[in-house]
Design a protein around this motif. Structure first.
Motif, short mmCIF file in Angstrom:
data_model
loop_
_atom_site.label_atom_id
_atom_site.label_comp_id
_atom_site.label_asym_id
_atom_site.label_seq_id
_atom_site.Cartn_x
_atom_site.Cartn_y
_atom_site.Cartn_z
N THR A 149 84.73 48.28 -17.35
CA THR A 149 84.64 47.01 -18.42
C THR A 149 84.37 45.69 -18.31
OG1 THR A 149 87.52 47.82 -18.79
CG2 THR A 149 86.43 45.81 -20.42
N VAL A 150 83.29 45.30 -19.10
CA VAL A 150 82.40 44.42 -18.87
C VAL A 150 82.51 43.69 -20.17
CG1 VAL A 150 79.98 43.21 -19.26
CG2 VAL A 150 80.39 45.34 -18.22
N VAL A 151 83.51 42.41 -19.98
CA VAL A 151 83.14 40.93 -20.79
C VAL A 151 82.05 40.35 -21.37
CG1 VAL A 151 84.15 38.98 -21.58
CG2 VAL A 151 85.06 41.10 -20.34
N LEU A 152 80.91 40.47 -22.51
CA LEU A 152 80.20 39.83 -22.18
C LEU A 152 79.91 38.26 -22.87
CD1 LEU A 152 76.67 40.55 -21.73
CD2 LEU A 152 77.15 41.34 -24.61
N VAL A 153 79.99 37.16 -22.31
CA VAL A 153 79.30 35.71 -23.18
C VAL A 153 78.06 35.86 -23.53
CG1 VAL A 153 79.76 33.90 -22.07
CG2 VAL A 153 81.15 35.57 -21.05
N THR A 154 78.09 35.32 -24.64
CA THR A 154 77.23 34.93 -25.51
C THR A 154 77.28 34.18 -26.85
OG1 THR A 154 75.27 35.81 -27.12
CG2 THR A 154 77.09 37.03 -27.09
N GLN A 155 75.92 33.91 -27.17
CA GLN A 155 76.25 32.76 -28.45
C GLN A 155 76.83 33.39 -29.79
OE1 GLN A 155 72.53 30.66 -29.14
NE2 GLN A 155 73.19 28.77 -30.19
N ASP A 156 77.42 32.80 -30.27
CA ASP A 156 78.34 33.34 -31.86
C ASP A 156 77.63 34.25 -32.62
OD1 ASP A 156 75.71 32.27 -32.48
OD2 ASP A 156 77.02 29.54 -32.55
N VAL A 157 76.45 33.83 -33.00
CA VAL A 157 76.28 35.02 -33.89
C VAL A 157 75.03 36.08 -33.60
CG1 VAL A 157 76.28 33.64 -36.67
CG2 VAL A 157 73.78 34.16 -34.90
N HIS A 158 74.86 35.63 -32.22
CA HIS A 158 74.28 36.74 -31.39
C HIS A 158 74.87 37.74 -30.72
CE1 HIS A 158 70.78 38.35 -28.85
NE2 HIS A 158 70.78 38.15 -28.29
N ALA A 159 76.58 37.96 -30.83
CA ALA A 159 77.64 39.05 -30.34
C ALA A 159 76.94 40.33 -30.62
CB ALA A 159 78.34 38.12 -30.39
N ARG A 160 77.26 40.43 -32.13
CA ARG A 160 76.91 41.82 -32.16
C ARG A 160 75.69 42.37 -31.93
NH1 ARG A 160 80.05 45.05 -35.54
NH2 ARG A 160 81.59 43.48 -36.27
N ARG A 161 74.96 41.88 -32.25
CA ARG A 161 73.25 42.28 -31.63
C ARG A 161 73.62 42.71 -30.18
NH1 ARG A 161 67.73 41.15 -31.17
NH2 ARG A 161 68.48 38.74 -31.73
N SER A 162 74.16 42.01 -29.47
CA SER A 162 73.94 42.25 -27.44
C SER A 162 74.77 42.89 -27.42
CB SER A 162 74.58 40.57 -27.54
OG SER A 162 72.74 39.79 -27.43
N ARG A 163 76.35 43.12 -27.77
CA ARG A 163 77.25 44.24 -28.07
C ARG A 163 76.65 45.56 -27.77
NH1 ARG A 163 82.88 43.88 -30.96
NH2 ARG A 163 80.80 44.81 -32.59
N ALA A 164 75.98 46.02 -29.46
CA ALA A 164 75.66 47.17 -29.74
C ALA A 164 74.81 47.89 -28.44
CB ALA A 164 75.05 47.03 -31.23
N LEU A 165 72.91 46.50 -28.07
CA LEU A 165 72.40 46.89 -27.13
C LEU A 165 72.64 47.30 -25.58
CD1 LEU A 165 69.73 44.48 -28.44
CD2 LEU A 165 69.68 46.71 -28.81
N PHE A 166 74.07 46.22 -25.31
CA PHE A 166 74.15 45.95 -24.10
C PHE A 166 75.08 47.34 -23.89
CE2 PHE A 166 72.80 42.64 -23.08
CZ PHE A 166 73.30 42.24 -21.43
N ARG A 167 75.63 47.94 -25.45
CA ARG A 167 76.69 49.47 -25.13
C ARG A 167 75.60 50.70 -25.14
NH1 ARG A 167 81.22 48.51 -29.78
NH2 ARG A 167 82.75 47.32 -28.46
N ARG A 168 74.68 50.22 -25.87
CA ARG A 168 73.22 51.26 -25.79
C ARG A 168 72.61 51.53 -24.54
NH1 ARG A 168 69.70 54.21 -29.29
NH2 ARG A 168 68.04 54.44 -28.09
N ALA A 169 72.82 50.56 -23.48
CA ALA A 169 72.54 50.55 -22.18
C ALA A 169 73.12 50.83 -21.15
CB ALA A 169 71.00 49.22 -21.79
N LEU A 170 74.59 51.04 -21.31
CA LEU A 170 75.68 51.30 -20.40
C LEU A 170 75.89 51.95 -20.32
CD1 LEU A 170 77.09 47.39 -19.67
CD2 LEU A 170 75.33 48.80 -18.53
N GLY A 171 76.03 52.50 -22.02
CA GLY A 171 76.55 53.72 -21.47
C GLY A 171 77.59 54.23 -22.31
N PRO A 172 78.26 55.30 -22.49
CA PRO A 172 79.52 55.33 -23.00
C PRO A 172 80.70 55.39 -21.62
CG PRO A 172 79.01 57.48 -22.91
CD PRO A 172 77.54 57.11 -22.96
#
Length: 223
Positions: free
Chosen positions: A143-166
């Motif tokens: 489980t990874v908690v991704l720390v980022t900046q406000d409105v960048h969160a959804r896109r970052s979360r989607a890209l990290f999920r895509r790269a790291l896998g299910p």
């Protein structure tokens, strides 16, 4: 040539239309912010991953949060666009690690995961570098908690999920800006640029996700 009749609204109808659009925008604007800045419930995080370009105003809150957790911290990010000669650090990942250390986080708890130079999809390049790091240390899930900046969160979360896998669960933890928020982002130029820009970037990610070619290039070692 032929004559045509054009129906055009009178000025009261034009003003009424603009007023209606203004009201609809005012009602929907907070939700436009909320969609881009989701905050997931954190439960049993194995890793705290910090996007290296987060601004200084998020550091104090992040340090207080890290004090309540024992999860290792990884910082990500590619080469600095400016300031590398003065800072003495070549990547955002290294700069963020040094920043957290200066703010009181134990240096042996934080590791930098630099990403190579990427002409596009820099967030995805950072996510791929993180995946390569996990593979190198033998971590296959978590489980990874991704720390980022406000409105960048959804896109970052989607890209990290895509790269790291299910096998990895990625949770977003955005830090809000002190300049604008969900209720007034349209009143500042920085807020408009951030929200509108992230909406466009997120839609672009949905329409044209990072290709295998970009992923392969992102996985190459940096200079």
């Amino acid at each position: 040539m032929r004559r045509r009749t054009l129906w055009w609204p009178e000025w009261p109808a034009v003003l009424g239309g603009f007023a209606t659009l203004a009201v609809l925008f005012r009602l929907s604007a907070p939700f436009a912010y909320d969609i881009l800045a989701p905050t997931d419930e954190e439960a049993g995080a194995d890793w705290t991953v910090v996007e290296g370009w987060i601004p200084d105003y998020a550091v104090s809150g992040l340090v207080r949060r890290l004090a309540l957790s024992t999860a290792p911290v990884l910082t990500t990010g590619g080469p600095l666009e400016r300031g590398a000669y003065l800072a003495g650090y070549g990547t955002y990942a290294e700069l963020a690690r040094a920043t957290l250390a200066a703010a009181g986080v134990a240096t042996d708890r934080v590791a930098a995961v630099p990403a190579p130079l990427a002409r596009r999809d820099r967030t995805f390049a950072s996510a791929v570098a993180l995946r390569r790091h996990f593979q190198a240390i033998g971590v296959a899930s978590g489980t990874v908690v991704l720390v980022t900046q406000d409105v960048h969160a959804r896109r970052s979360r989607a890209l990290f999920r895509r790269a790291l896998g299910p096998a990895f669960k990625v949770q977003a933890r955005p830090y809000p800006s002190p300049i604008y928020g969900r209720g007034d982002w349209w009143r500042s130029s920085e807020g408009v640029r951030a929200v509108v820009g992230e909406w466009l970037a997120w839609l672009h990610t949905l329409v044209a996700p990072p290709s295998a070619r970009i992923e392969e290039a992102a996985g190459q070692p940096g200079p």
